[in-house]
Design a protein around this motif. Sequence first.
Motif, PDB file in Angstrom:
ATOM      1  N   SER A 103       0.803  -1.232   0.000  1.00 39.28           N
ATOM      2  CA  SER A 103       0.000   0.000   0.000  1.00 39.28           C
ATOM      3  C   SER A 103       0.832   1.276   0.000  1.00 39.28           C
ATOM      4  CB  SER A 103      -0.966   0.012   1.196  1.00 39.28           C
ATOM      5  OG  SER A 103      -1.760  -1.134   1.199  1.00 39.28           O
ATOM      6  N   ALA A 106      -0.741   4.871  -0.881  1.00 40.73           N
ATOM      7  CA  ALA A 106      -2.169   4.650  -1.117  1.00 40.73           C
ATOM      8  C   ALA A 106      -2.920   5.979  -1.099  1.00 40.73           C
ATOM      9  CB  ALA A 106      -2.722   3.724  -0.036  1.00 40.73           C
ATOM     10  N   SER A 107      -3.778   6.169  -2.103  1.00 43.72           N
ATOM     11  CA  SER A 107      -4.613   7.381  -2.189  1.00 43.72           C
ATOM     12  C   SER A 107      -3.810   8.682  -2.155  1.00 43.72           C
ATOM     13  CB  SER A 107      -5.679   7.410  -1.087  1.00 43.72           C
ATOM     14  OG  SER A 107      -6.583   6.376  -1.278  1.00 43.72           O
ATOM     15  N   ARG A 122      -0.651  -3.777  -3.704  1.00 41.83           N
ATOM     16  CA  ARG A 122      -1.481  -2.557  -3.667  1.00 41.83           C
ATOM     17  C   ARG A 122      -0.642  -1.279  -3.682  1.00 41.83           C
ATOM     18  NH1 ARG A 122      -3.166  -6.160  -0.205  1.00 41.83           N
ATOM     19  NH2 ARG A 122      -2.289  -5.067   1.572  1.00 41.83           N
ATOM     20  N   ILE A 125      -2.349   2.190  -4.777  1.00 43.93           N
ATOM     21  CA  ILE A 125      -3.788   1.891  -4.862  1.00 43.93           C
ATOM     22  C   ILE A 125      -4.595   3.187  -4.675  1.00 43.93           C
ATOM     23  CG2 ILE A 125      -3.848   1.257  -2.388  1.00 43.93           C
ATOM     24  CD1 ILE A 125      -6.024  -0.794  -3.075  1.00 43.93           C
ATOM     25  N   LYS A 128      -4.598   9.344  -6.467  1.00 47.92           N
ATOM     26  CA  LYS A 128      -5.444  10.466  -6.889  1.00 47.92           C
ATOM     27  C   LYS A 128      -4.624  11.649  -7.395  1.00 47.92           C
ATOM     28  CE  LYS A 128      -9.209   9.054  -3.868  1.00 47.92           C
ATOM     29  NZ  LYS A 128      -8.744   7.660  -3.784  1.00 47.92           N
ATOM     30  N   MET A 141      -2.237  -6.191  -7.452  1.00 45.39           N
ATOM     31  CA  MET A 141      -3.208  -5.077  -7.425  1.00 45.39           C
ATOM     32  C   MET A 141      -2.556  -3.695  -7.373  1.00 45.39           C
ATOM     33  SD  MET A 141      -6.627  -5.891  -5.266  1.00 45.39           S
ATOM     34  CE  MET A 141      -8.142  -6.111  -6.165  1.00 45.39           C
ATOM     35  N   MET A 145      -7.824   0.796  -9.005  1.00 44.69           N
ATOM     36  CA  MET A 145      -8.734   1.958  -8.938  1.00 44.69           C
ATOM     37  C   MET A 145      -7.987   3.291  -8.931  1.00 44.69           C
ATOM     38  SD  MET A 145     -12.189   1.143  -6.907  1.00 44.69           S
ATOM     39  CE  MET A 145     -13.393   0.058  -7.656  1.00 44.69           C
ATOM     40  N   GLN A 147      -6.937   6.845  -9.946  1.00 46.78           N
ATOM     41  CA  GLN A 147      -7.831   7.889 -10.468  1.00 46.78           C
ATOM     42  C   GLN A 147      -7.106   8.996 -11.241  1.00 46.78           C
ATOM     43  OE1 GLN A 147     -10.273   7.433  -6.413  1.00 46.78           O
ATOM     44  NE2 GLN A 147     -10.821   9.259  -7.524  1.00 46.78           N
TER      45      GLN A 147
ATOM     46  N   SER B 141     -12.819   4.310  -0.376  1.00 49.22           N
ATOM     47  CA  SER B 141     -12.595   5.117  -1.593  1.00 49.22           C
ATOM     48  C   SER B 141     -11.651   6.291  -1.347  1.00 49.22           C
ATOM     49  CB  SER B 141     -13.924   5.664  -2.094  1.00 49.22           C
ATOM     50  OG  SER B 141     -14.425   6.600  -1.155  1.00 49.22           O
ATOM     51  N   ARG B 142     -11.697   6.834  -0.126  1.00 45.49           N
ATOM     52  CA  ARG B 142     -10.913   8.016   0.264  1.00 45.49           C
ATOM     53  C   ARG B 142     -11.221   9.224  -0.623  1.00 45.49           C
ATOM     54  NH1 ARG B 142      -6.834   5.507   3.528  1.00 45.49           N
ATOM     55  NH2 ARG B 142      -8.104   3.943   4.549  1.00 45.49           N
ATOM     56  N   ARG B 185     -14.266  14.239  -5.991  1.00 47.95           N
ATOM     57  CA  ARG B 185     -13.864  12.830  -5.867  1.00 47.95           C
ATOM     58  C   ARG B 185     -12.695  12.460  -6.777  1.00 47.95           C
ATOM     59  NH1 ARG B 185     -19.231   9.336  -4.456  1.00 47.95           N
ATOM     60  NH2 ARG B 185     -20.359  10.997  -3.404  1.00 47.95           N
ATOM     61  N   ASP B 186     -12.161  13.429  -7.519  1.00 49.13           N
ATOM     62  CA  ASP B 186     -11.066  13.160  -8.471  1.00 49.13           C
ATOM     63  C   ASP B 186     -11.459  12.100  -9.501  1.00 49.13           C
ATOM     64  OD1 ASP B 186      -8.827  14.832  -7.350  1.00 49.13           O
ATOM     65  OD2 ASP B 186      -9.280  13.599  -5.592  1.00 49.13           O
ATOM     66  N   LEU B 187     -12.670  12.194 -10.014  1.00 53.63           N
ATOM     67  CA  LEU B 187     -13.161  11.203 -10.970  1.00 53.63           C
ATOM     68  C   LEU B 187     -13.421  11.853 -12.324  1.00 53.63           C
ATOM     69  CD1 LEU B 187     -15.810   9.353  -8.766  1.00 53.63           C
ATOM     70  CD2 LEU B 187     -13.748   8.325  -9.723  1.00 53.63           C
ATOM     71  N   PRO B 188     -13.400  11.060 -13.401  1.00 50.25           N
ATOM     72  CA  PRO B 188     -13.825  11.612 -14.693  1.00 50.25           C
ATOM     73  C   PRO B 188     -15.316  11.968 -14.640  1.00 50.25           C
ATOM     74  CG  PRO B 188     -12.657   9.509 -14.970  1.00 50.25           C
ATOM     75  CD  PRO B 188     -12.951   9.668 -13.512  1.00 50.25           C
ATOM     76  N   PRO B 196     -14.415   0.953  -3.910  1.00 46.88           N
ATOM     77  CA  PRO B 196     -13.891  -0.317  -3.392  1.00 46.88           C
ATOM     78  C   PRO B 196     -14.547  -0.668  -2.056  1.00 46.88           C
ATOM     79  CG  PRO B 196     -12.306   1.454  -3.063  1.00 46.88           C
ATOM     80  CD  PRO B 196     -13.439   2.045  -3.835  1.00 46.88           C
ATOM     81  N   PRO B 200      -7.619   0.787   1.356  1.00 49.41           N
ATOM     82  CA  PRO B 200      -6.397   0.579   0.589  1.00 49.41           C
ATOM     83  C   PRO B 200      -5.174   0.288   1.454  1.00 49.41           C
ATOM     84  CG  PRO B 200      -6.911   2.926   0.702  1.00 49.41           C
ATOM     85  CD  PRO B 200      -8.070   2.194   1.321  1.00 49.41           C
ATOM     86  N   ASP B 201      -5.248   0.635   2.754  1.00 44.04           N
ATOM     87  CA  ASP B 201      -4.031   0.625   3.556  1.00 44.04           C
ATOM     88  C   ASP B 201      -4.117  -0.203   4.830  1.00 44.04           C
ATOM     89  OD1 ASP B 201      -5.887   2.295   4.564  1.00 44.04           O
ATOM     90  OD2 ASP B 201      -4.574   3.990   4.927  1.00 44.04           O
TER      91      ASP B 201
END
Lengths: 235, 453
Positions: A103, A106-107, A122, A125, A128, A141, A145, A147, B141-142, B185-188, B196, B200-201
């Motif tokens: 990880s 992560a993020s 991860r 993972i 952002k 992994m 996801m 971004q 998702s963070r 959300r930093d999304l398209p 998810p 993640p951590d």
Amino acid sequence: MESVKDQLVINSNETSQEKLNELIVDAAKKGIKEVVIKHPQARHNLGVGITDPIHLVYEGDVGYYACSMSDHISAEVHGNAGWAIGENLMSGEIVVEGNAASSTAASMRGGTVVVKGSSGARTGIGLKGGTLIIGGNVGYMTGFMMQKGKMIICGNAGKALGDSMYAGTIYIAGDIAELGNGAEIVDLPKAEYEEIKHTLESYGMKAPASFKKIVCNGLLHNFNKKEFGVWKTVL
Amino acid sequence: MENSTIRKSKVWSPEKIDEIQEKAELGRYRIRGQATKRQDLPSFDDLVFTPAGLSRVALEGYREKCDTRVVIGEGRVKRPLVLETPIMVAGMSFGAINSNAKKALGIAATRCGISTCTGDGGMHPVEREASEKLVYQLLPSRYGLNPYDLKRADAVEIVVSQGAKPGTGGTLLGQKVSEEVANMRDLPLGVDQRSPCRHPDWMGPDDLGVKIDQIRIATNYEVPIFIKIGAGRVYDDTKLAAKAGADAIVIDGMEGGTAASPEIQLDHTGIPTIAAVVEAAEALHEIGMKDEIKLIIGGGISNGADAAKAIALGADVVYIGTAMLVALNCNKSIYVEDYKALGTEPSACHHCHTGKCPVGIATQDPALMARLDPDEAADRVENYMNSLTMEMQIFARSCGKSRVVDLDPTDLRSLTWNTSMITGVPIVGMGTTRNPYWADYHHATGQHEFVAK
């Protein structure tokens, strides 16, 4: 603990986790430029939630969440890192001389995290933003996801690389055990290779001869009933 | 004529036939909002209070003071969360609902001295400004997570799962991923967001303990940290969450709401709230932490009776989401033509996932949003919150309690065997607790001897 001009030295052996973080946050607020953490002994949560600029030097291995949930910081880890170093980093720069566990970053939302060795499952993972550089291999992994942002991997990758990524870019030099759902390999423009090479060299790392570029193919972006073959593995 | 009677099958009911044919058309499972529509779940309605009589003295129903205050994190953090009444607005994301709805909930909660919650998707500035007490959710998702908002929160809630769909992540279909939502959300733009379900951590309770330490450090040990879990393996999960170091544990029953979920999951995963609360309370009692760690229960709570019964069974606070939206105007009989256009009608709408909410709550469409005046809506929600408090006090006073939190399982009786078995609350009447005075009747009359002959 000793404070010389712009430097604070903390012996992790003699300081509680709570006190150590308090000293770092306080030093950053006072404008002290550098904090040296001696004997970190892979303890967890060393340097968390720092939002004022400061440079951290860890003279050994760190545990979970070093330099996490922070902004405007820079750090060098003269050893290995535990899980989730640089988690949710907003901006700044972290360099790990050894390997990192799972990880990593992560993020992460911004800044640069460099692991000169390998990194575990991860890695990157939910990335952002920012740049994540791994000198060796990465685990299962990696880039799940993802971004935004970019990841440069000089070694090989485990299964599910870039699975369900929404956007962002992964560059990898070595072998990929298995590409994740919704990720695809596209051509790497020469200018991008030169940029990668330049970035790696700026950290004293030699760039491999070639990289593969991985991006999101967009097939998972919208729930399309006609694409069952694509969706069945991710629903 | 032979076989001319129209008989509907229970196995092949009209609903099941409709479901099969819809899947045949869509090529996927159904997705919708709201909550499970199962009709057969045990509920708080199966319980009744046993008010005071001669064996216990009631408090004056309309006059005597009945305390409702709850403090979360007392003795554990520098700035405990004080709730004037044992209600919290449950997490509902900016994205699932819009900033007008967030503002209205925040104003109402502030007036009532309770908290709101960010939900997934980050802390919206309108919500922070409107809410005096705001719980910041930290999800797998963070989305929108940053250290600055974390430090501005009044509590942090680490979400493991959600009652409506435990075991999977959130869903926000593309029609609701507006420019503002995508940026936060930093999304398209317009992407179908599928969050998810694993963080993640961290992976297990030991890692979670380290994560909690991290959040404590980042927030300077000031605010309480909750762990929220969709009701499933409640007994074990509660113990593990306590061991990990949570100040409060949120258990979200299967009746919990959602803005978008696979329908089959709504109806077939998780356990009902009434079962979840007793399992969680039992787990905390068993490890001797019932008084120290607060238990927050959510999932289908709609009135003061539900809330008071949940508290009597062991909860300290109730989480309310869907009912707050109903108070805002959800499913109200206005803009009826728009309900019809969605293929539904007021009181039966579950179309939050479409982004076409007729009353302007679960939508990011500016024209629809304009239908919800946040100030007027705040008045309605405030009234609803106050009504809940008064209803809870009615039950506490009538059971002879001067604090709502003092309600306990002995104040309850069950109307059904089912709920009696689930909760351990004795069934009404004599049940199995003791023999009625006529229990020996058959022996006394020599019936046995008579039958034996």
